[in-house]
Design a protein around this motif. Sequence first.
Motif, PDB file in Angstrom:
ATOM      1  N   GLY A  18       2.106   7.348  -6.870  1.00 53.79           N
ATOM      2  CA  GLY A  18       1.196   8.362  -7.437  1.00 53.79           C
ATOM      3  C   GLY A  18       0.043   7.723  -8.206  1.00 53.79           C
ATOM      4  N   LYS A  19      -0.078   6.374  -8.134  1.00 56.52           N
ATOM      5  CA  LYS A  19      -1.117   5.690  -8.928  1.00 56.52           C
ATOM      6  C   LYS A  19      -2.369   5.362  -8.120  1.00 56.52           C
ATOM      7  CE  LYS A  19       2.150   3.632 -12.131  1.00 56.52           C
ATOM      8  NZ  LYS A  19       3.088   2.537 -12.186  1.00 56.52           N
ATOM      9  N   TRP A  20      -2.383   5.728  -6.854  1.00 57.79           N
ATOM     10  CA  TRP A  20      -3.555   5.397  -6.018  1.00 57.79           C
ATOM     11  C   TRP A  20      -4.757   6.201  -6.503  1.00 57.79           C
ATOM     12  CZ3 TRP A  20      -5.043   7.930  -0.883  1.00 57.79           C
ATOM     13  CH2 TRP A  20      -6.093   7.231  -0.275  1.00 57.79           C
ATOM     14  N   GLU A  21      -5.888   5.498  -6.718  1.00 57.02           N
ATOM     15  CA  GLU A  21      -7.075   6.180  -7.267  1.00 57.02           C
ATOM     16  C   GLU A  21      -8.137   6.433  -6.214  1.00 57.02           C
ATOM     17  OE1 GLU A  21      -7.963   3.564 -10.499  1.00 57.02           O
ATOM     18  OE2 GLU A  21      -6.653   4.671 -11.886  1.00 57.02           O
ATOM     19  N   GLY A  22      -7.794   6.188  -4.941  1.00 57.99           N
ATOM     20  CA  GLY A  22      -8.759   6.466  -3.874  1.00 57.99           C
ATOM     21  C   GLY A  22      -9.363   5.209  -3.284  1.00 57.99           C
ATOM     22  N   TRP A  23      -9.981   5.369  -2.108  1.00 62.12           N
ATOM     23  CA  TRP A  23     -10.582   4.259  -1.347  1.00 62.12           C
ATOM     24  C   TRP A  23     -11.696   3.592  -2.146  1.00 62.12           C
ATOM     25  CZ3 TRP A  23     -15.376   2.814   0.446  1.00 62.12           C
ATOM     26  CH2 TRP A  23     -15.407   1.891   1.511  1.00 62.12           C
ATOM     27  N   HIS A  24     -11.781   2.291  -2.091  1.00 66.04           N
ATOM     28  CA  HIS A  24     -13.021   1.629  -2.546  1.00 66.04           C
ATOM     29  C   HIS A  24     -13.203   0.328  -1.775  1.00 66.04           C
ATOM     30  CE1 HIS A  24     -11.392  -1.509  -5.244  1.00 66.04           C
ATOM     31  NE2 HIS A  24     -10.517  -0.602  -5.647  1.00 66.04           N
ATOM     32  N   PRO A  25     -14.425  -0.177  -1.726  1.00 69.65           N
ATOM     33  CA  PRO A  25     -14.751  -1.242  -0.760  1.00 69.65           C
ATOM     34  C   PRO A  25     -13.963  -2.538  -0.898  1.00 69.65           C
ATOM     35  CG  PRO A  25     -16.759  -0.220  -1.559  1.00 69.65           C
ATOM     36  CD  PRO A  25     -15.647   0.326  -2.409  1.00 69.65           C
ATOM     37  N   VAL A  26     -13.432  -2.828  -2.046  1.00 70.70           N
ATOM     38  CA  VAL A  26     -12.697  -4.097  -2.146  1.00 70.70           C
ATOM     39  C   VAL A  26     -11.242  -3.869  -2.568  1.00 70.70           C
ATOM     40  CG1 VAL A  26     -14.696  -5.605  -2.490  1.00 70.70           C
ATOM     41  CG2 VAL A  26     -13.670  -4.470  -4.472  1.00 70.70           C
ATOM     42  N   GLN A  27     -10.727  -2.704  -2.218  1.00 69.64           N
ATOM     43  CA  GLN A  27      -9.343  -2.400  -2.575  1.00 69.64           C
ATOM     44  C   GLN A  27      -8.366  -3.058  -1.595  1.00 69.64           C
ATOM     45  OE1 GLN A  27      -7.858   1.357  -1.477  1.00 69.64           O
ATOM     46  NE2 GLN A  27      -6.299   1.439  -3.074  1.00 69.64           N
ATOM     47  N   MET A  28      -7.380  -3.730  -2.093  1.00 66.86           N
ATOM     48  CA  MET A  28      -6.255  -4.260  -1.312  1.00 66.86           C
ATOM     49  C   MET A  28      -6.690  -4.958  -0.024  1.00 66.86           C
ATOM     50  SD  MET A  28      -3.055  -1.675  -1.684  1.00 66.86           S
ATOM     51  CE  MET A  28      -2.077  -2.890  -0.846  1.00 66.86           C
ATOM     52  N   GLY A  83       0.824  -1.217   0.000  1.00 65.90           N
ATOM     53  CA  GLY A  83       0.000   0.000   0.000  1.00 65.90           C
ATOM     54  C   GLY A  83       0.854   1.261   0.000  1.00 65.90           C
ATOM     55  N   GLU A  84       1.930   1.217   0.774  1.00 66.31           N
ATOM     56  CA  GLU A  84       2.821   2.383   0.835  1.00 66.31           C
ATOM     57  C   GLU A  84       3.449   2.624  -0.531  1.00 66.31           C
ATOM     58  OE1 GLU A  84       6.008   4.922   2.908  1.00 66.31           O
ATOM     59  OE2 GLU A  84       6.308   3.286   1.496  1.00 66.31           O
ATOM     60  N   ARG A  85       3.830   1.523  -1.170  1.00 67.27           N
ATOM     61  CA  ARG A  85       4.424   1.675  -2.527  1.00 67.27           C
ATOM     62  C   ARG A  85       3.408   2.263  -3.504  1.00 67.27           C
ATOM     63  NH1 ARG A  85       7.097  -3.112  -1.019  1.00 67.27           N
ATOM     64  NH2 ARG A  85       5.513  -4.466  -1.926  1.00 67.27           N
ATOM     65  N   LEU A  86       2.136   1.850  -3.339  1.00 64.80           N
ATOM     66  CA  LEU A  86       1.080   2.356  -4.234  1.00 64.80           C
ATOM     67  C   LEU A  86       0.922   3.870  -4.082  1.00 64.80           C
ATOM     68  CD1 LEU A  86      -1.295   1.803  -6.205  1.00 64.80           C
ATOM     69  CD2 LEU A  86      -2.751   1.487  -4.185  1.00 64.80           C
ATOM     70  N   VAL A  87       0.873   4.332  -2.829  1.00 65.61           N
ATOM     71  CA  VAL A  87       0.711   5.774  -2.598  1.00 65.61           C
ATOM     72  C   VAL A  87       1.914   6.531  -3.154  1.00 65.61           C
ATOM     73  CG1 VAL A  87       0.463   7.582  -0.860  1.00 65.61           C
ATOM     74  CG2 VAL A  87      -0.769   5.421  -0.586  1.00 65.61           C
ATOM     75  N   ARG A  88       3.128   6.018  -2.861  1.00 65.61           N
ATOM     76  CA  ARG A  88       4.340   6.699  -3.355  1.00 65.61           C
ATOM     77  C   ARG A  88       4.407   6.750  -4.871  1.00 65.61           C
ATOM     78  NH1 ARG A  88       8.299   7.831   0.356  1.00 65.61           N
ATOM     79  NH2 ARG A  88       8.026   6.780   2.356  1.00 65.61           N
TER      80      ARG A  88
END
Length: 317
Positions: A130-140, A123-128
């Motif tokens: 810049g590709k994170w598209e926001g919270w959703h109910p079945v994310q990660m 998850g940390e790598r995803l945020v870093r």
Amino acid sequence: MSRVLIGRNLPESVLAEARKIFDVTYRDSPYPLSHAEMVEALTEYDGALVTLGDAFNAEVFAEAGVPRARILANFGVGYNHIDVEVAKRAGLTVTNTPGAVTDATSDIAMTLMLMSCRRAAEGERLVRSGKWEGWHPVQMLGTHMTGKRVGILGMGRIGQAIARRCHFGFEMEVSYVSRSEKSLDFPATRCETPEALAAEVDILVVSVPASPATHHMVNADVLAEMKPTAHLVNIARGDIVDEAALIAALEEGRIAGAGLDVYEHEPDVPEALRALDSVVLLPHLGTATLEVREDMGRMAVENLRAFFAGEDVPNPV
Ligand SMILES: NC(=O)C1=CN([C@@H]2O[C@H](COP(=O)(O)OP(=O)(O)OC[C@H]3O[C@@H](n4cnc5c(N)ncnc54)[C@H](OP(=O)(O)O)[C@@H]3O)[C@@H](O)[C@H]2O)C=CC1
Ligand SMILES: O=C(O)C(=O)CO
């Protein structure tokens, strides 16, 4: 005054303490001793404070002949880098620092358990990225740790501290493998073999010392018993886990993830392991807090002091 080698960088307060008591030679380096430096430690000093990675093996003792040194005070509880039998035959006392490391190392085990189960590094790598598209109910979606079963391979000081954190903090059930049955103040089931333990747990935590008996104790057979949803955590020593077998299990998705603080050929970490998203990799951080490293240093210095004062050393191995 006894001539003592401090073999590697240490916290200032520990050095200051040692300098009050001994004629100290301080090797100002973050790296382990070379073969020649280890021979010199044995031949030119009365004793040495040594650290993880200083491979005091039979060849080093053979080259040193009849050593001047009479004590190796290890900074750390794990002493698998020292051939203790050969050291004793050469007339040396070997000491370590049990207890000082227990809580910090257990905390790193919990960190790795949570990070692996909750996919925190990914998850940390995803945020870093810049590709994170926001919270959703079945994310990660990860694994909920509360109420799951932890398996402790090696129910000693650190294993018990991890089990306590799991039981009292996360309402987890506890199973374990140890050479002896433990009397504990929380419920725990003892398993006969690592395979039996692996089969029944959601998180398998390795906390046995490295020794010929525990080399590759977590091998392909043990990994094959683990549930596909299970995680492996190793905070002990790298060679207790067959790293190639672990990489294969992770690559083939036969286990859900792993959290590692230690590696089979430290500090080399295979590219295949580094490429896997399902593994959390820490650089042997188990005891890496200033307070704990100071405590470990104080214990090692106290072992040296007691030895040269002709007293019983507090922590012989
Ligand atoms: N990542 C890091 O930075 C750190 C890693 N470590 C590692 O953690 C290890 C454990 O430390 P600690 O808990 O203090 O050690 P302990 O000696 O207290 O505990 C070791 C446990 O392992 C069990 N054990 C030993 N050999 C076997 C075997 N062959 N089969 C089954 N069980 C076995 C022992 O069983 P029994 O009690 O029945 O004898 C004991 O319960 C250290 O040796 C070190 O390598 C430690 C500190 C920091
Ligand atoms: O104490 C040990 O055994 C370590 O691995 C380093 O603190």
